[in-house]
Design an enzyme around this catalytic site. Structure first.
Site, PDB file in Angstrom:
ATOM      1  CE1 TYR A 112      43.165  64.076  58.591  1.00  0.00           C
ATOM      2  CE2 TYR A 112      44.453  65.703  59.783  1.00  0.00           C
ATOM      3  CZ  TYR A 112      43.299  65.343  59.109  1.00  0.00           C
ATOM      4  OH  TYR A 112      42.297  66.260  58.947  1.00  0.00           O
ATOM      5  CG  HIS A 169      37.620  72.753  59.028  1.00  0.00           C
ATOM      6  ND1 HIS A 169      37.993  73.758  58.175  1.00  0.00           N
ATOM      7  CD2 HIS A 169      38.229  71.621  58.554  1.00  0.00           C
ATOM      8  CE1 HIS A 169      38.769  73.259  57.226  1.00  0.00           C
ATOM      9  NE2 HIS A 169      38.919  71.969  57.421  1.00  0.00           N
ATOM     10  CD  GLU A 175      38.788  70.263  53.719  1.00  0.00           C
ATOM     11  OE1 GLU A 175      39.465  70.398  54.744  1.00  0.00           O
ATOM     12  OE2 GLU A 175      39.240  69.772  52.666  1.00  0.00           O
ATOM     13  CG  HIS A 225      38.608  63.353  60.050  1.00  0.00           C
ATOM     14  ND1 HIS A 225      37.549  63.087  59.207  1.00  0.00           N
ATOM     15  CD2 HIS A 225      39.079  64.559  59.670  1.00  0.00           C
ATOM     16  CE1 HIS A 225      37.404  64.094  58.357  1.00  0.00           C
ATOM     17  NE2 HIS A 225      38.319  65.001  58.625  1.00  0.00           N
ATOM     18  CG  ASP A 254      36.012  66.905  55.827  1.00  0.00           C
ATOM     19  OD1 ASP A 254      36.026  68.093  55.485  1.00  0.00           O
ATOM     20  OD2 ASP A 254      36.918  66.377  56.506  1.00  0.00           O
ATOM     21  CG  ASP A 307      40.402  68.613  59.700  1.00  0.00           C
ATOM     22  OD1 ASP A 307      39.593  67.674  59.725  1.00  0.00           O
ATOM     23  OD2 ASP A 307      40.399  69.491  58.816  1.00  0.00           O
ATOM     24  CG  HIS A 321      41.480  66.554  50.707  1.00  0.00           C
ATOM     25  ND1 HIS A 321      42.623  66.698  51.461  1.00  0.00           N
ATOM     26  CD2 HIS A 321      40.522  67.255  51.352  1.00  0.00           C
ATOM     27  CE1 HIS A 321      42.368  67.450  52.512  1.00  0.00           C
ATOM     28  NE2 HIS A 321      41.101  67.795  52.469  1.00  0.00           N
TER      29      HIS A 321
HETATM   30 FE1  FEO Z   1      39.874  69.941  56.802  1.00  0.00          FE
HETATM   31 FE2  FEO Z   1      38.420  67.132  57.894  1.00  0.00          FE
HETATM   32  O1  FEO Z   1      38.547  68.672  56.880  1.00  0.00           O
END
Ligand code: FEO
Length: 395
Positions: free
Chosen positions: A192, A79, A81, A225, A83, A164, A23
């Site tokens: 996290y 998602h 985002e 992740h 990544d 996530d 981020h």
């Molecule tokens: Fe919300 Fe792993 O991105």
């Protein structure tokens, strides 16, 4: 690199060993991370999520070793985002007509990021996509942690692809939870949660109850992740439920910054006072300008009481403490007490400002703050110790 999860599912993501900030500069990743992408080959072939943009070309080359890209029938974007969606532009150059399944908010985010009118298919909770002998069932997970977030569940193999949620920034060539150091794994999982999911705890609880209420078996949880939960996968779901209920341990965390050690001496005297109360609290002290801010937030998450200290400078507080307050405000911790302390030479506004910030961040004030003039003398040290003892006895 790819990794067979079973005969039909292959991990085709990227382990990012070098990542130390995520981020932008906002989240420290001491143990790297991974961007997990999954290829399911039944009668139909599905790709779930991609990887972060810098690895897009590597991802496509790797994926081509697994499959002829034209054979991918569907892409699932759990998602938007970057990544997880970052390799979509490269992928869509190769297979421009392939449908991308995502939520309505997912379309908005993907269009916002990439300004492309790809072949989007909107899905809602309960929608199903047949792959042949299995089905993917979609579950919207709004605000966990973006408006577009979504899970999907694969029938037959009983796998929850949770994106996530339940993930960790944790690079490991070992794929599964039973293969890695448990202390490292849980340190990354709670960090996290504390740093990303805390503001959404009510939704976390609600969503977990909704998924549990579906009464489906779960043999594995595959997040986007870190490692995959296959050994007692519901252990992390249980932990999330615990964390979502305004989690706290018997811990008091003191976060301060200091210029000429006066505020540090106050912090240490307060800690001594807390200890003298004899209630067995774990007491942790962090200098905010010398400690990773996300690690501090993880400790705040675990605390019953948080004490913030800063000297007064230019009628204000030190910038590291202002940043700390800003993070704490955004994360909206609940059911935590707090108080402030700090040294001063003349105007002395820091304690008042820290106290105001704590109230704005939703903390319950445990006591009026304590101020120390110049370098604390013996009387001032005693005042701090008494403050620490009193506050520990009150919680
Ligand atoms: Fe919300 Fe792993 O991105």
């Amino acid at each position: 690199m790819s990794y067979k999860i079973n005969d039909t599912i292959t991990w085709v993501g990227k382990i990012d060993w070098e990542l130390r900030k995520f981020h932008g500069e906002e989240y420290s990743t001491h143990r790297g991370s991974s961007y997990n992408s999954y290829l399911i080959q039944d009668e139909k072939t599905v790709l779930i999520d991609t990887v972060w943009k810098p690895f897009a070309k590597e991802f496509i080359e790797n994926l081509k070793k697994e499959i002829d890209l034209k054979k991918i029938d569907y892409i699932i974007a759990n998602h938007a985002e970057i990544d997880h969606s970052g390799a979509l532009p490269e992928l869509m150059k190769e297979i421009p007509d392939t449908p991308i399944y995502c939520t309505a908010n997912g379309i908005k985010s993907l269009k916002g990021h990439y300004h492309q009118d790809w072949n989007f298919v909107t899905v809602k909770t309960g929608d199903r996509l047949s792959l042949g002998s299995r089905e993917l069932v979609f579950i919207e997970a709004r605000l966990l942690h973006w408006p577009d977030s979504m899970f999907c569940y694969l029938t037959g193999d009983n796998i929850l692809f949770s994106n996530d949620a339940f993930g960790q920034h944790y690079a490991s060539e070992r794929m599964y939870n039973d293969q890695v150091d448990q202390a490292e794994l849980y340190q990354e999982a709670i960090k996290y949660y504390a740093n990303i999911l805390t503001p959404f705890s009510r939704l976390v609880e609600h969503k977990i109850n909704e998924v549990v209420g579906m009464n489906v078996p779960v043999s594995m949880i595959c997040p986007s992740h870190g490692i995959i939960w296959r050994d007692n996968p519901l252990q992390i779901v249980g932990k999330y439920l615990e964390w979502a209920k305004d989690y706290q341990e018997d811990q008091i965390t003191i976060v301060y910054d200091t210029m000429w050690d006066s505020t540090r001496k106050m912090a240490e005297a307060i800690a001594e006072g807390i200890k003298s109360a004899g209630k067995g609290f774990q007491i942790k002290l962090y200098n905010a300008s010398k400690t990773d801010k996300n690690d501090i937030i993880t400790e705040v998450f675990k605390s019953k009481l948080v004490l913030l200290g800063s000297p007064t400078i230019n009628k204000g507080i030190l910038h590291s403490m202002a940043g700390m307050l800003e993070q704490m405000k955004g994360l909206a911790f609940k059911n935590k007490k707090a108080a402030a302390f700090g040294s001063y030479g003349w105007s002395g506004e820091s304690v008042k400002l820290l106290t105001q910030g704590l109230e704005e961040a939703g903390f319950e004030l445990a006591a009026d703050g304590v101020r120390g003039l110049w370098n604390p003398d013996e009387a001032s040290i005693h005042t701090c110790m008494a403050f620490g003892k009193r506050i520990a006895e009150s919680i």
